[in-house]
Design a protein around this motif. Sequence first.
Motif, mmCIF file in Angstrom:
data_model
loop_
_atom_site.group_PDB
_atom_site.id
_atom_site.type_symbol
_atom_site.label_atom_id
_atom_site.label_comp_id
_atom_site.label_asym_id
_atom_site.label_seq_id
_atom_site.Cartn_x
_atom_site.Cartn_y
_atom_site.Cartn_z
ATOM 1 N N LEU A 127 -16.577 1.199 -37.200
ATOM 2 C CA LEU A 127 -17.249 0.044 -36.161
ATOM 3 C C LEU A 127 -17.992 -0.964 -37.028
ATOM 4 O O LEU A 127 -18.320 -0.890 -38.127
ATOM 5 N N ALA A 128 -18.038 -2.066 -36.297
ATOM 6 C CA ALA A 128 -19.151 -3.078 -36.690
ATOM 7 C C ALA A 128 -20.406 -3.066 -35.945
ATOM 8 O O ALA A 128 -20.489 -2.509 -34.859
ATOM 9 N N PHE A 129 -21.435 -3.575 -36.348
ATOM 10 C CA PHE A 129 -22.739 -3.727 -35.434
ATOM 11 C C PHE A 129 -22.533 -4.558 -34.389
ATOM 12 O O PHE A 129 -21.891 -5.631 -34.770
ATOM 13 N N SER A 130 -22.860 -4.334 -33.441
ATOM 14 C CA SER A 130 -22.996 -5.313 -32.041
ATOM 15 C C SER A 130 -24.185 -5.496 -31.890
ATOM 16 O O SER A 130 -25.405 -5.106 -32.201
ATOM 17 N N HIS A 131 -24.414 -7.029 -31.069
ATOM 18 C CA HIS A 131 -25.714 -7.137 -30.825
ATOM 19 C C HIS A 131 -26.064 -6.423 -29.511
ATOM 20 O O HIS A 131 -25.122 -6.203 -28.894
ATOM 21 N N THR A 169 -21.204 -7.572 -38.415
ATOM 22 C CA THR A 169 -21.171 -7.212 -39.763
ATOM 23 C C THR A 169 -20.479 -5.601 -39.695
ATOM 24 O O THR A 169 -20.996 -4.900 -39.093
ATOM 25 N N PRO A 170 -19.217 -5.258 -40.559
ATOM 26 C CA PRO A 170 -18.840 -4.072 -40.554
ATOM 27 C C PRO A 170 -19.978 -3.043 -40.972
ATOM 28 O O PRO A 170 -20.501 -3.550 -41.959
ATOM 29 N N VAL A 171 -20.235 -1.849 -40.355
ATOM 30 C CA VAL A 171 -21.037 -0.966 -40.614
ATOM 31 C C VAL A 171 -20.959 -0.596 -42.483
ATOM 32 O O VAL A 171 -21.940 -0.663 -43.192
#
Lengths: 342, 342, 342, 342
Positions: B55-59, B40-42
């Motif tokens: 940024l998007a959230f990374s695992h 998901t994009p932040v």
Amino acid sequence: MIRVGIVGGTGYTGVELLRLLVGHPNVTLHAITSRGEAGTPVAQLFPSLRGRVDLAFSHPDEAPLDACDVVFFATPNGIAMHEAPKLLAKGVRVIDLAADFRLRDVAVWERWYGMRHASPEWVAKAVYGLPELFRDEIRTAQLVANPGCYPTAVQLGLAPLVKAQVVRCEGLIADCKSGVSGAGRKAEVHTLFAEASDNFKAYGVAGHRHQPEIVQGLARLAGTDVELTFVPHLTPMIRGIHATLYAELTTEVDLQALYETFYREEPFVDVLPSGAHPETRSVRAANLCRIAVHRPGNGRRVVVLSVIDNLVKGAAGQAVQNMNLMFGLPETTGLMQVPVSP
Amino acid sequence: MIRVGIVGGTGYTGVELLRLLVGHPNVTLHAITSRGEAGTPVAQLFPSLRGRVDLAFSHPDEAPLDACDVVFFATPNGIAMHEAPKLLAKGVRVIDLAADFRLRDVAVWERWYGMRHASPEWVAKAVYGLPELFRDEIRTAQLVANPGCYPTAVQLGLAPLVKAQVVRCEGLIADCKSGVSGAGRKAEVHTLFAEASDNFKAYGVAGHRHQPEIVQGLARLAGTDVELTFVPHLTPMIRGIHATLYAELTTEVDLQALYETFYREEPFVDVLPSGAHPETRSVRAANLCRIAVHRPGNGRRVVVLSVIDNLVKGAAGQAVQNMNLMFGLPETTGLMQVPVSP
Amino acid sequence: MIRVGIVGGTGYTGVELLRLLVGHPNVTLHAITSRGEAGTPVAQLFPSLRGRVDLAFSHPDEAPLDACDVVFFATPNGIAMHEAPKLLAKGVRVIDLAADFRLRDVAVWERWYGMRHASPEWVAKAVYGLPELFRDEIRTAQLVANPGCYPTAVQLGLAPLVKAQVVRCEGLIADCKSGVSGAGRKAEVHTLFAEASDNFKAYGVAGHRHQPEIVQGLARLAGTDVELTFVPHLTPMIRGIHATLYAELTTEVDLQALYETFYREEPFVDVLPSGAHPETRSVRAANLCRIAVHRPGNGRRVVVLSVIDNLVKGAAGQAVQNMNLMFGLPETTGLMQVPVSP
Amino acid sequence: MIRVGIVGGTGYTGVELLRLLVGHPNVTLHAITSRGEAGTPVAQLFPSLRGRVDLAFSHPDEAPLDACDVVFFATPNGIAMHEAPKLLAKGVRVIDLAADFRLRDVAVWERWYGMRHASPEWVAKAVYGLPELFRDEIRTAQLVANPGCYPTAVQLGLAPLVKAQVVRCEGLIADCKSGVSGAGRKAEVHTLFAEASDNFKAYGVAGHRHQPEIVQGLARLAGTDVELTFVPHLTPMIRGIHATLYAELTTEVDLQALYETFYREEPFVDVLPSGAHPETRSVRAANLCRIAVHRPGNGRRVVVLSVIDNLVKGAAGQAVQNMNLMFGLPETTGLMQVPVSP
């Protein structure tokens, strides 16, 4: 450095201007005036500014306003029209955050504001300071009439539709909700916490001064008459305006593309993805307008949701944006605060 | 530029860190992780960050955290003690905003937090990140335990008294009031608007995890045992902590001078004039602690009022302040936001 | 039917009295006075009473107050001491919701209230209207001094401890939090929504008028001097007082049993189970005080939590309770409203 | 005495029903069920009811519901359609506060509620419980579908116009604002205090389940098709709905007289004087709808302002009103609570 003066800095618009100007890299605060608080250190009245503003309020008659490059009027309506012309005559540029120079038609102004206008000649020269719509005029203006909070949210929300002539210009509706700071820092019963909290009400349904201001702006964009029903409501929050706007399509159009194109280059207007619902807190304390466009059931009715912070994009932030334009600075200078959320 | 990573960026501490880091001139955001929101994009989760964070959230397992210079853990308690050691081993510096490394006594920690500690060896090496009291250690720390929100307000409020040994170290009382964001962004019934609004209550009177943290810090300053009654309350506001602190004088002292001297050089602690009552909104969204000292009726009882924004000086702002110290930057870099008021 | 008059019915205490009296089966409203609103229908000023109150405000000089059986003074401090004696002389019974007759020591009263007392002879005859502690005197009183909101919450919270002489009578602390309606319906800047919302602050730490009132009551119960630190705070909620009370045990005692026994027969005081945290909303709009007793860590420190609705048990409800006692009605008549929650 | 059962009493509708029924002179509470809270005393979950409700929650399978005269379903949508038929078959009368029986067209219901209807035969027999419009049918109903909160405010607001056929039935707009308790007592992020406070947003602009319910009711009154744009908004207050309604006149009419006549005999609908702006707090905690009608600039546009308490006239109070009708009691029995204001 731009030498800045503020006339009437004891209200919410004044303290918000100070918050923004304190962090502006091209500005020095030269004078702040207040009749009632002359001599009081600014940071004593507004403890949030302790350590950041060293000035005290000056009496308006003694403040070195004519040594300023620009003077902001954060006064009640009816003050700037008396005080600004003296400064303008000396070449000082003026941004009026009150309503004195917003309406081109002096007779209309006098009817709504219930007083005789003191400087109609400056009404004709004033530029309406909504940068997204009238940027070029603002750059060279000596006197800018900073728009009202409701008019900013409504005009930015409806401009793409009206300019593109894709909706009926009669039957527009602006159902607007404002935080209580919009009523100012005057002591009044109806804006006490115990009155305004956990409560919701409309006001001014019979007529509100921001209606002719909105209609004037939209008519100019449309190139034709505009008819608008405007209903403001008082909402139990400190800051924020949410405008829910209703219009009737007269033709087929890709609404999302229309809005995205219209505001593509704008640093302070954010068109949300289709289906979104902007929240007022998503612009809290920031110079931003966020907009979403809806077409429920794919019918003829368009519903536009437009949110701003009434004290920033609806007042002090927009005023600084205008100042940046007037002094040839990048428009975003000092205005990149990130919204405070939660 | 400092390459920054954030682990667990979906809570209020996370979004507040992002707000501050986005405006920090020496930082690049390198990675933000979330197990639940990976991909998901932040700015989709936090619309206030639209246009500011790409940024998007990374695992967590895939994020390039070991390529960061510093990683902030904005995770629930019990995560950093598992995940931080791997990064620390690679030379990454870590600032933990949770409680994992705050208590020196692992047995005490395990009792209060109800779990076995996964890296007691790092507890011994961690530095408690309250810069006004332990600045020098922080500069060279590899692992900083960022203090809790209540402990920040209480320790800064009582430190001058305890350090100067002018009050009894038994019988201290901290009656604290917190805004609801202090409970985090978890969906829970008792923090729903319809439960927490127009309401006030104490909680955790039998015992709260922040009590041993406060006592540990004060005892270190006092050089002796400290006994404190700590009562937290939930207050219907979003942000803010107000600590009302009670102590008993054991000697004559000029309290105002004591406090002003103690905090004279501190950019983020403001000692108000005698007789003042700091409001939480006077520090809203800013990295500040404002303090006033009272001695009602000129008796032996001292009453100290200490306010912070729980998400800034009580969490994310203090974390950035620690980062500035750790990387040799001026301590105020990126932290000069003016409080938002009203 | 009891013929009731209200002097000064335009504040929050007045409208709350009206809400309760409208539903009271043994009462007819005979007159309501207001200097400023004479002639205005009550329901025009308070739309919540539309259809329920037909009276208009009368000018105080013209209202048939001496034809009433009882007159409530819901006036600012310093009015009843001038106006009540005339009515008392005619045999009308009076319940004063202001502070004029609360302090037995006229010199102390004059110091705190900053005016000369106009009827010290009635101070001596007045009965302090806290029914749970002084019920028998109230039954036969001609003049009742209705307690302040803070004093009600604090005295009910501490009474069992002080009466049983199980705590030190020095070193008592009352850390109190009040909703904003406690400040009344006066237009003032600091209680505006935009000032008081999302904010928390202490006030009057140097000294507050309710302190001597509390001390007077507790000393009477204790049979000895009492020393109390009282710190009031303004809380962003409309109604409610939360008193957090600190005392030091001097002997072993079963606190829960002490409180439950003390209040066993009381219809309006509810002792919660051990470990509970009463919320202000659990008494919202009801004539109730809920209390919980704590002893953190089983030490010497007792923490008592006491909540009331400042406008009901802290003002208008208690006044009606006193009226019921004075007129031989069951004490709960007209006062069994269930708290409004959420 | 009417023996009453409540199914699903752990939400806000449930606790509000209890508040009203506790004070109702013709009712005994016979059973309250909850799957999750079976065994828990009601007053433990809802401390506001301590001393007033002695019952504990029963498991639905064990509760003596069939011994009740009437059972209220305060359950999520989709429960009553499964559970009510068993009770109805035994002659128990049922009032469903959820949506299961509100829409006559089962296909429409299934589309909006996303499930298959379990008892379409009872849909046909159910009576829509809006007493002001359908009183006679309610008296003899065995199953009453209690209206939604928005539909109550909107239908009562528009009914006089639509029934009198003085407005266009296309182009109606209902811009509605609801307090957060309308979202129920479920733990969800978007209704947390820190999310919903100091914030305002629209939701469900693309479509909301209450839209077809409103249209169904208005079309029945109009005797023709009705087309309505419905935009709900989440407002930072606990209780209250404010509907701002827009319609276009097709003929000249005395609007004020139309409304006053229409609601002349109604105990729970209050038509305000011309020019008024009803506040939601003027109906807080009371079974009332207050309405004001405006015609800005004397044009063709009518603006109707309609306020209710969503939990009372919008849910539990209306349900009790329906019960009174069904059991031949005076309609106002147990429903004369005075609004709580401030």
